[in-house]
Every structure is written in C-alpha cells, then in structure tokens.
Scaffold this motif. Structure first.
Motif, PDB file in Angstrom:
ATOM      1  N   LEU A 189     -18.785  25.635  10.661  1.00 27.78           N
ATOM      2  CA  LEU A 189     -19.915  25.712   9.723  1.00 27.78           C
ATOM      3  C   LEU A 189     -19.465  25.673   8.267  1.00 27.78           C
ATOM      4  O   LEU A 189     -20.171  25.145   7.411  1.00 27.78           O
ATOM      5  CB  LEU A 189     -20.728  26.986   9.974  1.00 27.78           C
ATOM      6  N   ILE A 190     -18.302  26.217   7.966  1.00 27.45           N
ATOM      7  CA  ILE A 190     -17.877  26.245   6.563  1.00 27.45           C
ATOM      8  C   ILE A 190     -17.103  25.009   6.142  1.00 27.45           C
ATOM      9  O   ILE A 190     -17.004  24.723   4.945  1.00 27.45           O
ATOM     10  CB  ILE A 190     -17.023  27.502   6.239  1.00 27.45           C
ATOM     11  N   ALA A 191     -16.570  24.242   7.127  1.00 25.75           N
ATOM     12  CA  ALA A 191     -15.610  23.221   6.707  1.00 25.75           C
ATOM     13  C   ALA A 191     -15.628  21.910   7.470  1.00 25.75           C
ATOM     14  O   ALA A 191     -14.922  20.982   7.079  1.00 25.75           O
ATOM     15  CB  ALA A 191     -14.186  23.802   6.773  1.00 25.75           C
ATOM     16  N   ASP A 192     -16.414  21.765   8.529  1.00 25.84           N
ATOM     17  CA  ASP A 192     -16.293  20.545   9.332  1.00 25.84           C
ATOM     18  C   ASP A 192     -17.633  20.211   9.988  1.00 25.84           C
ATOM     19  O   ASP A 192     -17.956  20.722  11.065  1.00 25.84           O
ATOM     20  CB  ASP A 192     -15.208  20.725  10.393  1.00 25.84           C
ATOM     21  N   THR A 193     -18.402  19.358   9.347  1.00 30.16           N
ATOM     22  CA  THR A 193     -19.728  18.982   9.856  1.00 30.16           C
ATOM     23  C   THR A 193     -19.643  18.361  11.239  1.00 30.16           C
ATOM     24  O   THR A 193     -20.430  18.692  12.134  1.00 30.16           O
ATOM     25  CB  THR A 193     -20.406  17.997   8.884  1.00 30.16           C
ATOM     26  N   GLY A 218     -21.052  22.670   7.567  1.00 32.14           N
ATOM     27  CA  GLY A 218     -19.819  21.970   7.223  1.00 32.14           C
ATOM     28  C   GLY A 218     -19.438  22.096   5.757  1.00 32.14           C
ATOM     29  O   GLY A 218     -18.352  21.659   5.364  1.00 32.14           O
ATOM     30  N   ARG A 219     -20.318  22.711   4.936  1.00 36.19           N
ATOM     31  CA  ARG A 219     -20.018  22.889   3.512  1.00 36.19           C
ATOM     32  C   ARG A 219     -20.442  24.287   3.081  1.00 36.19           C
ATOM     33  O   ARG A 219     -21.505  24.772   3.485  1.00 36.19           O
ATOM     34  CB  ARG A 219     -20.733  21.855   2.643  1.00 36.19           C
ATOM     35  N   HIS A 220     -19.635  24.911   2.250  1.00 32.44           N
ATOM     36  CA  HIS A 220     -19.892  26.293   1.845  1.00 32.44           C
ATOM     37  C   HIS A 220     -19.820  26.430   0.324  1.00 32.44           C
ATOM     38  O   HIS A 220     -19.359  25.531  -0.381  1.00 32.44           O
ATOM     39  CB  HIS A 220     -18.837  27.219   2.471  1.00 32.44           C
ATOM     40  N   VAL A 221     -20.253  27.592  -0.153  1.00 30.13           N
ATOM     41  CA  VAL A 221     -20.106  27.941  -1.558  1.00 30.13           C
ATOM     42  C   VAL A 221     -19.738  29.420  -1.613  1.00 30.13           C
ATOM     43  O   VAL A 221     -20.316  30.242  -0.908  1.00 30.13           O
ATOM     44  CB  VAL A 221     -21.395  27.649  -2.366  1.00 30.13           C
ATOM     45  N   ILE A 222     -18.725  29.755  -2.420  1.00 33.18           N
ATOM     46  CA  ILE A 222     -18.239  31.134  -2.491  1.00 33.18           C
ATOM     47  C   ILE A 222     -18.848  31.862  -3.693  1.00 33.18           C
ATOM     48  O   ILE A 222     -19.498  31.248  -4.548  1.00 33.18           O
ATOM     49  CB  ILE A 222     -16.698  31.182  -2.560  1.00 33.18           C
TER      50      ILE A 222
END
Length: 356
Positions: A183-187, A329-333
């Motif tokens: 979920l955070i890095a790989d669609t 697949g993309r996150h924001v900190i």
C-alpha cells in the motif's frame, strides 16, 4: 535469494543450512548465545541445532509474547549471559518472532557495550518487518518500543520453513505488513495481493522476498528514521495504540490484527485529507476486513488510545504524526490529525462492521 542492506549485512531467504554456520564460524566467535521463547525452543530450535555442532552454546529461553517484552526480561537475559561468562567476542542468535528479535537484539547491543547478533525470524511478521532495519527495543510504560536503539545485525536468515510451525492466526498477523508494504510503495503488488483468494505455500517465498525488498530499499534511504523511513509507519500510529490498550485484556490482539485496524482508520484519515478517493478507501477497507474480519474497538477506551498516540516517539511536539496514503502504492509522511478526527476514524472502523 540474497539481498544486501548496504555494506552492513545480508538478508538470506533460504532454508538454513551448514553453509550459514560455516560463514558464521569464519568470523571466529568464542561461542553462541541462542535467545528464544518456549515456543521457538520447542518447534524451531531443532531446525538449527544440528548445525551448532560441539561449539560453546548458551541457551536462554524466555516467556513468549509481547507482554514479556520489558526490562525485567532483558535483565534475565543479561544475567544469564553474565553467569555463563559471555564476552564481546560471542555472537547472539535471536531465534523467534518480533519480540525476540527486538528484545534479543537490544539485549545483545547493550551487553558489555555490544555483542554481535544474527536475526533468525521465525514468524511471518518478523520475517517481513521486525528483523530488517536495525530497530531494536522494549516496551515501557505500556508504550511499544519506547526504549531502544538502532543497531544492525551481522545477518538476517529468513527460512520459510518456520512458517509451517505457526498457527493460521499468526500467519494472518504477519500478512498485514506485506499488505502495508504494498500500500505504501507498490501499486502493482497491492493489486496482485488484493486479487488473491488464497495463498499457496509456494507463493510465500515470493511474497516475503518482494515485501522485504520494499522495506530494504526504504531503510537504505533512511536508516535512522529521519524522513523517508516514516513511510513504514502507515497503520501503526492507531494500530500500536489499539494493540497497547488491549495488551493485557481478554481480547488481546496480535500485532498484525491491530495494524489492520490502524490501516483502515488511517486510510479513512487519508480520505478526509483529500488524498485517497472514496472508492480507494472502500477497496482498502473491504480487503482488510475480508482478511481480518471485524474486531470492534471498545469505545470506552478511545480516549486512552489517543493518549497512547500522544506518547508515540514519531510525534513532533504535541502533534500526533501519521503516514497517510495518496493512493494505493503511494504515501505521504508527516501528516497530523486532531484528536477529534482520530476518534472519528475509530468510529468509522467500528461502523463499517462486516459490511464496509
């Protein structure tokens, strides 16, 4: 499969064999300390015992479970090492799940200012998460991992055969970190696992390898969690608080079960921030509840959980810090949320029930 974590250590994903210990013996250690719990002593130690030969070995077994991941257990480990005459030229083999890896690594790294150690994770959760990245520690004042340090192992040995020793609930708990990494890095990986109805035994090595590689890349980019590594906290701000609150109750949750709840809540926060679409929120929620079922969070504990989140070491001043999703697949900190919004996220989780 072998993955390099910079120049510091290697992660080997393969059945443990004589070759592993031949490499370790080439480092001329005076002896081995094997730290394990009562479960891994019974079910996992026999898989490595034949390779220990007649070397000098100190076996240290501690009670199993997160509730024993505290200073008193560390004191016991240190006492046993002192009594056995362990010195700095020894190597500690941490044979167990995340609790043993975190606590055994912490005990080794602080004993006589540091003894080398190897992580031998025996649960799916520890194989894809806790054993990689050098974060070590214990729980204190009911706050998870609030006392600890960063120290890298000499190696991480991931043997998929250990999964055969686990009950289904433990496998499902570890799978939460595989979901999180996607979920955070790989669609594409998220779409692949979201489409799986079942997971065959042959697929675990591939899933583990892919998930470990995602974490490895993030850790290499930010080894001390100054920025990019915070991506790995998705689901954990809420999840750790839920886990800690219910740690000593009758309905104690496994780590991955709590993180699944946290991912649903933090996906909802992502949607409220205008990052994640309603459709994407529903997809994440539906999948997590399909895998983990619905475990209602007691509303009388919401305020206490928010207080636990305020103690989270990722926070900046009084603000509660989150990693949120821009899309699967993309996150924001470094996003924050008010206590009121956090409470609403928990209510959302309770509301969706078995029909998200």
């Amino acid at each position: 499969m072998t993955l390099d974590v910079g120049e510091d250590y290697q992660i080997r994903i393969a059945p443990i064999s004589e070759a592993h210990f031949t490499w370790l013996r080439s480092r001329n250690y005076a002896g081995w300390v094997v730290v394990m719990d009562e479960h891994t002593e019974r079910h996992c130690f026999p898989l490595i015992e034949p390779f220990l030969g007649n070397d000098r070995i100190v076996r240290i077994s501690v009670p199993a479970g997160e509730r024993y991941k505290h200073l008193d257990t560390c004191r016991y480990i240190w006492e046993q090492m002192f009594k056995a005459g362990v010195g700095r030229r020894w190597c500690c083999l941490n044979l167990g799940g995340g609790v043993i890896g975190d606590m055994g690594g912490f005990a080794a790294s602080t004993f006589k200012r540091g003894v080398d150690f190897v992580q031998i994770p025996t649960t799916l959760l520890s194989q894809v998460d806790a054993s990689v990245g050098g974060k070590l520690g214990i729980d204190f004042y009911e706050v998870k991992n609030s006392i600890g340090l960063f120290a890298n192992p000499e190696a991480v040995w991931i043997d998929p055969r250990f999964l055969d020793t686990l009950p289904e609930r433990e496998i499902r708990s570890g799978y939460a970190e595989i979901i999180k990494h996607a979920l955070i890095a790989d669609t594409a990986e998220w779409e692949r696992i979201a489409g799986l109805e079942t997971i065959d035994a042959d697929e675990w090595s591939s899933l583990i390898g892919h998930s470990v590689d995602i974490k490895r890349c993030i850790v290499l980019d930010d080894p001390y969690e100054k920025g990019a590594r915070k991506a790995l906290n998705f689901g954990h701000t809420v999840g750790h608080a839920v886990e800690s609150y219910q740690l000593n109750g009758e309905n104690r949750l496994l780590h991955g079960e709590a993180i699944a709840i946290g991912m649903v809540c933090e996906a909802w926060l992502s949607c409220q921030e205008g990052l994640l679409s309603e459709e994407e929120l529903q997809a994440v929620t539906s999948y997590l509840i399909r895998v983990y079922g619905h475990l209602p969070v007691p509303e009388e504990g919401f305020a206490a959980m928010v207080d636990l989140m305020r103690q989270d070491k990722k926070n900046d001043d009084e603000r509660i810090n989150f990693t949120l999703l821009e899309a699967p697949g993309r996150h924001v900190i470094n996003k924050t949320a008010t206590p009121e919004m956090i409470l609403e996220s928990l209510r959302y989780y309770n509301r969706v029930g078995i029909h998200p």
